[in-house]
Design an enzyme around this catalytic site. Structure first.
Site: not given
Length: 194
Positions: A38, A120, A156, A166
């Site tokens: 992400h 992330e 993602h 993303d």
């Protein structure tokens, strides 16, 4: 299932731990075979603050920036967060289900939170990422694969197409493949050659 020196109860030795309350148990028999990448920054496009950590631990001041009003009350998390400088944080044990994917589907299975590890990257959809972030991924992903039977890695945007974009076009999938040395079949087809 703990590898000496690397893992303890799903926590990675080389990550800075900060426990999120936003997680739950994985379903019985979950086959943790997917890594999901992400991108996030709060506010979007601003780097270096601790707002992402605050969001993942339900401590974000919703009134501190106009953008935060649009995500007020959001309860999310990821297993890992990689800062622009490569610094690695962990919020949820890999043994548990982090809340990173939302409505999603990959390799014929829905609810990707159930059987994936969420990472992330500090950045914005479509924007470039830093060399230090790829270096961190190049060590983190194999460490995860030593602990879990990872067979796929996707963005993602691949598991929630049309809903999420993303990490986006700025992410260098070719570089990550080269650094990992993983078979191309582990990556989304649209990333081959990119």
């Amino acid at each position: 299932m703990n590898e000496p020196g690397l893992w303890r109860d799903g926590w990675y030795r080389f990550a800075r731990p900060l426990r999120s309350p936003n997680f739950g148990p994985r379903p019985a028999g979950a086959d943790i075979d997917l890594i999901v990448l992400h991108s996030i920054s709060l506010p979007p496009g601003q780097y270096g603050g601790d707002q992402v950590q605050q969001l993942f631990t339900n401590r974000l001041d919703w009134d501190a920036h106009p953008y935060f009003g649009s995500i007020r009350g959001l309860e999310v998390s990821a297993h890992f967060y990689v800062r622009r400088n490569g610094e690695l944080w962990q919020f949820v044990s890999c043994d548990d289900r982090a809340w990173h994917a939302g409505a999603s589907s990959w390799r014929g299975r829905a609810n990707c939170n159930d059987d994936s590890i969420g990472i992330e990257l500090e950045g914005i959809e479509g924007g470039p990422f830093e060399s230090a972030q790829y270096e961190t991924l190049a060590s983190l992903c194999p460490a995860i694969a030593q602990r879990h039977p990872i067979r796929f890695i996707a963005g993602h945007q691949h598991i929630a197409p049309g809903r999420k974009e993303d990490p986006g076009a700025g992410f260098d999938w070719r570089l990550l493949r080269e650094q990992l040395g993983w078979d191309g079949a582990m990556f989304p087809p649209d990333t081959i050659g990119r």
